[in-house]
Design a protein around this motif. Structure first.
Motif, PDB file in Angstrom:
ATOM      1  N   GLN B  62      16.211 -17.312 -15.771  1.00  0.00           N
ATOM      2  CA  GLN B  62      16.076 -18.228 -14.187  1.00  0.00           C
ATOM      3  C   GLN B  62      15.681 -17.357 -13.747  1.00  0.00           C
ATOM      4  O   GLN B  62      15.317 -16.516 -13.508  1.00  0.00           O
ATOM      5  N   PHE B  63      14.632 -18.154 -12.583  1.00  0.00           N
ATOM      6  CA  PHE B  63      13.768 -17.159 -11.738  1.00  0.00           C
ATOM      7  C   PHE B  63      14.938 -16.436 -10.604  1.00  0.00           C
ATOM      8  O   PHE B  63      16.038 -16.514 -10.187  1.00  0.00           O
ATOM      9  N   ASN B  64      14.885 -15.233 -10.372  1.00  0.00           N
ATOM     10  CA  ASN B  64      15.869 -13.943  -9.239  1.00  0.00           C
ATOM     11  C   ASN B  64      15.106 -13.554  -8.395  1.00  0.00           C
ATOM     12  O   ASN B  64      14.219 -12.775  -8.779  1.00  0.00           O
ATOM     13  N   PRO B  65      14.612 -13.850  -7.815  1.00  0.00           N
ATOM     14  CA  PRO B  65      14.335 -13.361  -6.088  1.00  0.00           C
ATOM     15  C   PRO B  65      14.709 -11.952  -5.567  1.00  0.00           C
ATOM     16  O   PRO B  65      14.044 -10.816  -5.061  1.00  0.00           O
ATOM     17  N   LEU B  66      15.586 -11.753  -6.276  1.00  0.00           N
ATOM     18  CA  LEU B  66      16.482 -10.573  -5.256  1.00  0.00           C
ATOM     19  C   LEU B  66      16.325  -9.562  -5.719  1.00  0.00           C
ATOM     20  O   LEU B  66      16.126  -7.871  -6.029  1.00  0.00           O
ATOM     21  N   ALA B  67      15.992  -9.934  -7.906  1.00  0.00           N
ATOM     22  CA  ALA B  67      16.593  -8.852  -9.164  1.00  0.00           C
ATOM     23  C   ALA B  67      14.605  -8.583  -8.286  1.00  0.00           C
ATOM     24  O   ALA B  67      14.632  -7.048  -8.517  1.00  0.00           O
ATOM     25  N   GLY B  68      13.876  -9.611  -8.459  1.00  0.00           N
ATOM     26  CA  GLY B  68      11.971  -9.063  -8.132  1.00  0.00           C
ATOM     27  C   GLY B  68      12.316  -8.433  -6.863  1.00  0.00           C
ATOM     28  O   GLY B  68      11.227  -7.348  -6.640  1.00  0.00           O
TER      29      GLY B  68
END
Lengths: 86, 241
Positions: B62-68
């Motif tokens: 899953q693409f996780n922008p918050l983790a990025g």
């Protein structure tokens, strides 16, 4: 060094004077690199210490082989191909 | 199965059984009724897609922008957001270990956005720590050269004084040097300085890998290369289901 004798050394602010042992610095660098890389690429964290050890040895071994290869090229092959005058 | 959705346990089972599907098709096609034939074709298409996926690097779960975003702020924080504290800890140890080792060798001069610009571009990949150290270096350790009117690191025999509007380098007397006065930091020289800067650039490149892994986390793998969407806690402890 003159500066080292006149000024107090402050870690992380002043450069450290260990010019004679520069080649040993590759060891801690390899260990940190292996820890960071294997933290995301190790499939199972149970094998993490072993993966880090293997990867560190691979880095150091690879660099050692490169050093041997370049030593042979510079000290043996190059003088054969292009002998120095005199 | 959409790549963006988390696979359930049945879908994962079909992933691992993908290699056996073509054999079944060869036997069942001639005798199957039309509805079964269509479903077989559908499963064939699915199995090819799944097979190609299982042969390569596992796709991101899953693409996780918050983790990025967290990974950009501090090394390892992205994996903390993902709920992988052990991986986050070791990622931070690896990146910050290289970073601090570089600073230990070369001093604060190892990060310099003005005089070592190209090295600095690589060092910025570490994230916020690089910018903080560079800001401290530029504002607290550098001063203006009165002849060239440019900021620089101090030479031996100089000290940093304020002329009212900015800091400048002032020449010390022999007596002041004997007393131990000098510039606020001793810059690294030669090979050692290069190793220090290289260590911090390596930290940055390592952090890029860790950032990408936090942004698009891969599923955990079990021992024989099968994808295994184990819970984060299981992956941290290395538990097998």
């Amino acid at each position: 060094m003159i500066l080292s004798s006149t000024l107090a050394y402050t870690p992380f602010i002043d450069a450290i004077a260990i010019h004679d042992f520069w080649y040993l610095l590759i060891i801690p660098m390899s260990i940190f690199l292996a820890i960071g890389y294997k933290s995301v690429r190790c499939s199972n964290m149970k094998n993490f210490p072993r993966s880090v050890a293997v990867f560190t040895i691979q880095i150091l071994g690879g660099l050692l082989l490169l050093a041997i290869a370049f030593t042979i090229v510079i000290n043996v092959l190059l003088p054969l191909l292009a002998p120095l005058p005199g | 199965m959409s790549l963006n959705s988390k696979p359930d346990s049945d879908q994962i089972k079909s992933l691992s059984d993908a290699r056996t599907v073509p054999k079944k098709i060869a036997v069942s096609i001639p005798r199957s009724p039309r509805s079964t034939w269509f479903s077989t074709l559908a499963s064939l298409g699915g199995s090819i897609a799944v097979h190609s996926v299982s042969m390569s690097t596992p796709p991101p779960t899953q693409f996780n922008p918050l983790a990025g975003l967290a990974a950009v702020i501090f090394p390892g924080a992205g994996h903390l957001v993902l709920g992988r504290p052990r991986r986050a800890f070791f990622a931070a140890v690896g990146v910050m270990g290289l970073f601090l080792f570089g600073l230990f060798l070369g001093g604060i001069d190892a990060i310099d956005s003005k005089q070592d610009k190209v090295w600095f571009y690589g060092q910025t990949l570490v994230g916020a720590p690089t910018f903080v150290i560079d800001a401290i270096h530029q504002t607290q350790f550098k001063a203006y050269d009165t002849t060239t009117n440019t900021p620089r690191t101090g030479f031996p025999g100089e000290h940093r004084v304020s002329d009212g509007s900015r800091h400048v380098w002032e020449q010390l007397t022999e007596e002041q040097i004997q007393q131990g006065m000098g510039p606020p930091n001793i810059p690294g020289l030669g090979r050692l300085n290069e190793i220090a800067m290289l260590s911090i650039v390596l930290a940055g490149m390592l952090n890029l890998i860790i950032f990408l892994d936090a942004l698009m986390p891969s599923p955990e793998r079990s021992g024989k290369g099968k994808m295994k969407p184990v819970s984060e806690e299981e992956s941290e402890t290395g538990a097998e289901s």
